[in-house]
Write an enzyme that holds these catalytic residues in place. Structure first.
Site: not given
Ligand code: ZN
Length: 312
Positions: A78, A235, A239, A262
């Site tokens: 973030h 969001h 990311d 991720h």
């Molecule tokens: Zn995040």
């Protein structure tokens, strides 16, 4: 094309790490051109510095964690998103703990911090990595890809069997203004049953309703509600922006992410760097260097600059 940027003065904030639960102080300091984003970690009486680069990726389990010389920094995504989203290219990130503070679970506190410091243009042009050929990673119905485009865009989709989410798709056209308005405030989210399982394992120690949108069976637990009706997919865009920072330079291309996370984002960064015939580095002013892999370059150099020079 634009000049490189750093921040105008040092600024600090503090908070609790989402996973470690530790109180952490973070200071952003101005850095000279071509530094990139460099972590300066004061831990256990020593100081270790390393770049926000895929070569220092340690883990993508629950968050993006970087590590070098025995020092680990969790949950970098973030903060990295705030820096690259505001086009801050060169900065020293000083930390006294092993995680970036969670703040409110979004990038908004870091955006305010950077704005309070001010952003200063520097004398060197910013290199960009322009995608020439599509690159795609897919695994078990999840996919992330990048394709040539005149500008930087993201098309991101999430799908959860939950009445508050279902399927959400977001189209993001890269701009600093849009990042601040549309993306930076979107908070991280988790399902109540997963949160309880994490707590039972001693994980997500700093997680709370102050920094996470928590989903119950049929709604959300947070009394304050959502910041956007589609906060969840926004969001995921945040990311992805943060994870793409591990490339070391901004990218020009159309990113597509379907149910990604991720791990997949970092695989895309690795795939881009391992296929230098699929892109060109614009604005590079590196002197010629001996051929070497990105894994041998100095920690503070942008990942692709040296590889492009060696590929030329
Ligand atoms: Zn995040």
């Amino acid at each position: 094309m634009r000049q490189q940027h750093t921040i105008s003065r040092s600024v600090s904030c503090s908070g609790v790490g989402l996973h470690t639960g530790q109180p952490i102080s973070l200071t952003l300091n101005p850095a000279p051109p071509d530094t990139g984003i460099l972590f300066v970690c004061h831990q256990e009486g020593r100081t270790v510095s390393f770049g926000a680069s895929i070569r220092n990726l340690m883990s993508t389990d629950l968050c993006t964690a970087l590590s070098a010389n025995g020092t680990l920094v969790k949950t970098v995504e973030h903060l990295l998103a705030a820096l690259v989203g505001l086009e801050v290219d060169n900065v020293y990130v000083e930390l006294d703990g092993g995680e970036i503070p969670a703040m409110d679970g979004s990038a908004s506190a870091f955006v305010r911090l950077i704005r309070s410091a001010g952003i200063t243009p520097q004398e060197r042009p910013q290199p960009y990595l322009k995608i020439l050929r599509p690159i795609e990673i897919s695994e078990g119905g999840r996919r992330v890809a990048i394709a040539p485009a005149a500008t930087t865009k993201i098309t991101c989709s999430v799908e959860y069997n939950h009445p508050m989410i279902q399927q959400q798709t977001y189209e993001y056209d890269w701009s600093v203004a849009s990042f601040e308005q549309d993306i930076a405030d979107a908070r991280t989210f988790a399902f109540l049953k997963e949160v309880e399982a994490l707590w039972a394992r001693g994980l997500a120690k700093g997680g709370s309703l102050d920094n996470t949108v928590v989903l119950s069976e049929d709604g959300i637990v947070n009394e304050s509600g959502l910041r956007f009706e589609n906060e969840f997919v926004r969001h995921k865009v945040l990311d992805l922006i943060g994870d793409m920072a591990l490339l070391g330079v901004p990218v020009i291309g159309h990113l597509t992410a379907d149910r990604s996370g991720h791990a997949l984002h970092s695989k895309l960064v690795q795939a881009i760097l391992s296929q230098p015939d699929s892109w060109v580095l614009l604005n590079a002013q590196e002197e010629a260097v001996a051929p070497q892999s990105i894994y041998a370059r100095p920690a503070h150099k942008p990942a692709v600059a040296l590889q492009a020079a060696s590929a030329a």
